[in-house]
Design an enzyme around this catalytic site. Structure first.
Site, PDB file in Angstrom:
ATOM      1  N   GLU A 370     -14.410  -0.399   0.188  1.00 45.28           N
ATOM      2  CA  GLU A 370     -13.001  -0.195  -0.204  1.00 45.28           C
ATOM      3  C   GLU A 370     -12.122   0.044   1.036  1.00 45.28           C
ATOM      4  O   GLU A 370     -11.169   0.838   0.990  1.00 45.28           O
ATOM      5  CB  GLU A 370     -12.871   0.887  -1.275  1.00 45.28           C
ATOM      6  CG  GLU A 370     -13.626   0.472  -2.529  1.00 45.28           C
ATOM      7  CD  GLU A 370     -13.065   0.965  -3.834  1.00 45.28           C
ATOM      8  OE1 GLU A 370     -11.928   1.459  -3.868  1.00 45.28           O
ATOM      9  OE2 GLU A 370     -13.777   0.832  -4.845  1.00 45.28           O
ATOM     10  N   SER A 373     -13.141   2.716   7.740  1.00 42.80           N
ATOM     11  CA  SER A 373     -12.306   3.784   8.324  1.00 42.80           C
ATOM     12  C   SER A 373     -11.252   3.178   9.254  1.00 42.80           C
ATOM     13  O   SER A 373     -10.128   3.692   9.361  1.00 42.80           O
ATOM     14  CB  SER A 373     -13.177   4.772   9.106  1.00 42.80           C
ATOM     15  OG  SER A 373     -14.049   5.427   8.213  1.00 42.80           O
TER      16      SER A 373
HETATM   17  N1  CAA Z   1       0.306  -1.926  -2.498  1.00 39.90           N
HETATM   18  C1  CAA Z   1       1.102  -2.974  -2.856  1.00 39.90           C
HETATM   19  N2  CAA Z   1       1.328  -4.026  -2.066  1.00 39.90           N
HETATM   20  C2  CAA Z   1       0.734  -4.034  -0.844  1.00 39.90           C
HETATM   21  C3  CAA Z   1      -0.103  -2.982  -0.412  1.00 39.90           C
HETATM   22  C4  CAA Z   1      -0.313  -1.892  -1.289  1.00 39.90           C
HETATM   23  N3  CAA Z   1      -1.083  -0.865  -0.951  1.00 39.90           N
HETATM   24  N4  CAA Z   1      -0.525  -3.259   0.831  1.00 39.90           N
HETATM   25  C5  CAA Z   1       0.021  -4.445   1.172  1.00 39.90           C
HETATM   26  N5  CAA Z   1       0.775  -4.910   0.150  1.00 39.90           N
HETATM   27  C6  CAA Z   1       1.525  -6.168   0.088  1.00 39.90           C
HETATM   28  C7  CAA Z   1       2.345  -6.349   1.352  1.00 39.90           C
HETATM   29  O1  CAA Z   1       3.635  -5.747   1.216  1.00 39.90           O
HETATM   30  C8  CAA Z   1       2.425  -7.860   1.453  1.00 39.90           C
HETATM   31  O2  CAA Z   1       3.424  -8.364   0.586  1.00 39.90           O
HETATM   32  P1  CAA Z   1       4.844  -8.890   1.206  1.00 39.90           P
HETATM   33  O3  CAA Z   1       4.474  -9.989   2.147  1.00 39.90           O
HETATM   34  O4  CAA Z   1       5.622  -9.322   0.004  1.00 39.90           O
HETATM   35  O5  CAA Z   1       5.436  -7.708   1.911  1.00 39.90           O
HETATM   36  C9  CAA Z   1       1.091  -8.326   0.880  1.00 39.90           C
HETATM   37  O6  CAA Z   1       0.597  -7.237   0.095  1.00 39.90           O
HETATM   38  C10 CAA Z   1       0.080  -8.659   1.948  1.00 39.90           C
HETATM   39  O7  CAA Z   1      -0.094  -7.483   2.715  1.00 39.90           O
HETATM   40  P2  CAA Z   1      -0.362  -7.502   4.272  1.00 39.90           P
HETATM   41  O8  CAA Z   1       0.577  -8.460   4.950  1.00 39.90           O
HETATM   42  O9  CAA Z   1      -0.345  -6.083   4.749  1.00 39.90           O
HETATM   43  O10 CAA Z   1      -1.837  -8.127   4.307  1.00 39.90           O
HETATM   44  P3  CAA Z   1      -2.892  -8.196   5.473  1.00 39.90           P
HETATM   45  O11 CAA Z   1      -3.571  -9.487   5.383  1.00 39.90           O
HETATM   46  O12 CAA Z   1      -2.252  -7.804   6.780  1.00 39.90           O
HETATM   47  O13 CAA Z   1      -4.010  -7.119   5.046  1.00 39.90           O
HETATM   48  C11 CAA Z   1      -5.119  -5.026   4.813  1.00 39.90           C
HETATM   49  C12 CAA Z   1      -3.813  -5.830   4.747  1.00 39.90           C
HETATM   50  C13 CAA Z   1      -4.650  -3.585   4.689  1.00 39.90           C
HETATM   51  C14 CAA Z   1      -5.863  -5.187   6.122  1.00 39.90           C
HETATM   52  C15 CAA Z   1      -6.017  -5.434   3.619  1.00 39.90           C
HETATM   53  O14 CAA Z   1      -6.530  -6.745   3.827  1.00 39.90           O
HETATM   54  C16 CAA Z   1      -7.155  -4.488   3.401  1.00 39.90           C
HETATM   55  O15 CAA Z   1      -6.978  -3.447   2.791  1.00 39.90           O
HETATM   56  N6  CAA Z   1      -8.376  -4.865   3.863  1.00 39.90           N
HETATM   57  C17 CAA Z   1      -9.583  -4.150   3.502  1.00 39.90           C
HETATM   58  C18 CAA Z   1     -10.220  -4.838   2.341  1.00 39.90           C
HETATM   59  C19 CAA Z   1     -10.846  -3.891   1.375  1.00 39.90           C
HETATM   60  O16 CAA Z   1     -10.459  -2.747   1.206  1.00 39.90           O
HETATM   61  N7  CAA Z   1     -11.830  -4.387   0.686  1.00 39.90           N
HETATM   62  C20 CAA Z   1     -12.464  -3.651  -0.343  1.00 39.90           C
HETATM   63  C21 CAA Z   1     -13.408  -4.506  -1.070  1.00 39.90           C
HETATM   64  S1  CAA Z   1     -13.635  -3.926  -2.703  1.00 39.90           S
HETATM   65  C22 CAA Z   1     -14.894  -2.830  -2.673  1.00 39.90           C
HETATM   66  O17 CAA Z   1     -15.386  -2.421  -1.650  1.00 39.90           O
HETATM   67  C23 CAA Z   1     -15.255  -2.332  -4.034  1.00 39.90           C
HETATM   68  C24 CAA Z   1     -16.654  -1.906  -4.177  1.00 39.90           C
HETATM   69  O18 CAA Z   1     -17.464  -2.642  -4.657  1.00 39.90           O
HETATM   70  C25 CAA Z   1     -17.012  -0.524  -3.853  1.00 39.90           C
END
Ligand code: CAA
Length: 387
Positions: A370, A373
């Site tokens: 998820e 860090s």
């Molecule tokens: N809430 C709502 N919208 C959001 C948001 C949030 N928390 N974070 C970003 N957005 C929106 C942004 O505003 C953007 O939209 P706009 O262009 O309209 O502004 C869009 O989403 C894309 O966001 P980013 O440009 O910030 O995207 P990015 O490619 O730079 O990535 C990141 C952001 C934070 C690195 C994201 O890719 C991330 O969280 N990566 C980690 C992946 C992850 O957590 N994976 C978990 C897998 S599931 C799992 O592990 C479950 C399990 O089985 C235990």
């Protein structure tokens, strides 16, 4: 439990917390070591958690959930994790990711078909975002969905799907943009995939360091035909929905990490009282006292951060930064506290006769899934500059 409670809980919150504590003590704790040893997924737990209402904790009563607040849900998750971290991740993923996405974005028909049986514990929900080549950079996912009449045809492989082979519905993210016109994060849509659909296959089951009773698999979509009615929300919005649900999911992982850390602290406190060296219980030595004091402090810091974030969620505020802070604080606390617990146990901490080595193995993934860090720090830092 050596830690003081510091939250002003309502009678209902205390009752539900106590119910979880009793369930964990009687139906999880006696089996945790064996399930871990044999990588056994106890399928009957789905129905049992459903009976208790633990698979629809924050889902409104009109969709067969308990309609409780986030604080109560996380208190329960912490109790479950303290007994069995594998069961906690099942609860966390199901409650936080597919359930919340359906609640926030599902049509009435989709909520009736999926959310209601999920809340009752008749249908387990999973979440498929990551792929072998798209982990932290989740928007780089490549699974392609192409519209074909009244269906979408999906091709690709999803990775690291918690209980993906056991679920009755999986919210899976796939690209609906075209290779000629890539839209980045805006080219991703969310689909409700069911295992009966032609072209669905459960792939490799991962052989993991910890959380061994939670089966993690790849899912292979080979010309998987998903009815167009199973598109969740708007096309092109799936990535935003996924990140929104991860804001809540990360609170669940923080609660899981705190449960693990608390359990390690409990074991260490007891062991330091029983274990004698140099003619005294080792708790008499300052070297051990300071470790226990730091462990208790780290757990309490993590709980304070988590429940502040949960209270903000219950007030309807944005929690993107707070949930990343809660997950970061709790997962690093869990790793640190379980490491200290092993040190206090000495050689006995390094063998499977005592539970602390399992807690150490279970803790590690909370710094990874998820959002690692490093990703939590990235989110926290970005939010400092958010408008
Ligand atoms: N809430 C709502 N919208 C959001 C948001 C949030 N928390 N974070 C970003 N957005 C929106 C942004 O505003 C953007 O939209 P706009 O262009 O309209 O502004 C869009 O989403 C894309 O966001 P980013 O440009 O910030 O995207 P990015 O490619 O730079 O990535 C990141 C952001 C934070 C690195 C994201 O890719 C991330 O969280 N990566 C980690 C992946 C992850 O957590 N994976 C978990 C897998 S599931 C799992 O592990 C479950 C399990 O089985 C235990």
């Amino acid at each position: 439990m050596p830690l003081r409670e510091f939250l002003p809980l309502s009678d209902q919150q205390r009752e539900v917390q106590q119910l979880a504590r009793e369930f964990a003590a009687s139906e999880l704790a006696p089996h945790t070591a064996e399930w871990d040893r044999s990588s056994h997924f106890e399928r009957s737990l789905i129905g049992r958690l459903g009976e208790l209402g633990f698979l629809g904790m924050t889902v409104p009563e009109r969709y067969d959930g308990l309609g409780l607040d986030a604080v109560t849900y996380l208190l329960v998750l912490e109790e479950i994790a303290a007994a069995d971290a594998s069961t906690a991740v099942l609860m966390s993923v199901h409650n936080s990711l597919p359930s919340q996405m359906l609640l926030a974005r599902g049509s009435e028909e989709q909520r009736t078909r999926f959310l209601r049986p999920m809340a009752r514990g008749e249908l387990l929900g999973a979440f498929a975002l990551s792929e072998p080549e798209a982990g932290s950079d989740a928007a780089a996912l490549r699974t392609q969905a192409v519209r074909d009449g009244d269906a979408y045809v999906l091709n690709g492989t999803k990775a690291w799907v918690s209980h993906g082979g056991e679920a009755g519905v999986i919210v899976a993210m796939a690209r609906t943009d075209t290779p000629e016109d890539r839209q980045g994060a805006k080219g991703i849509s969310a689909f409700l995939v069911t295992p009966d659909l032609p072209g669905f296959r459960v792939g490799k089951k991962e052989d993991k360091m910890g959380l061994r009773a939670s089966p993690t698999v790849q899912l292979v979509f080979d010309n998987l035909r998903v009815p167009a009615a199973n598109l969740l929300g708007e096309p092109g919005q799936g990535f935003v929905y996924a990140l929104q649900s991860l804001d809540q999911g990360r609170l669940g992982i923080a609660a899981q990490a705190i449960g693990i850390a608390r359990a390690a602290l409990d074991h260490a406190v007891r062991y330091a009282d029983e274990r004698r060296q140099f003619g005294s219980p080792i708790r008499d030595f300052e070297a051990i006292q300071f470790k226990l004091a730091d462990m208790a402090t780290r757990v309490t810091q993590a709980r304070a951060t988590l429940y502040a974030a949960a209270a903000a969620k219950d007030r309807g505020e944005s929690i993107t930064q707070l949930s990343s802070m809660a997950k970061l604080t709790a997962s690093e606390a869990a790793m640190w506290v379980t490491t200290q617990a092993i040190q206090i146990f000495g050689g006995y901490g390094y063998v499977t006769d005592y539970p602390v080595e399992r807690l150490f193995r279970d803790a590690k993934v909370t710094e990874i899934y998820e959002g690692t860090s490093e990703i939590q720090r990235l989110v926290i830092a970005r939010e400092l500059y958010a408008a």
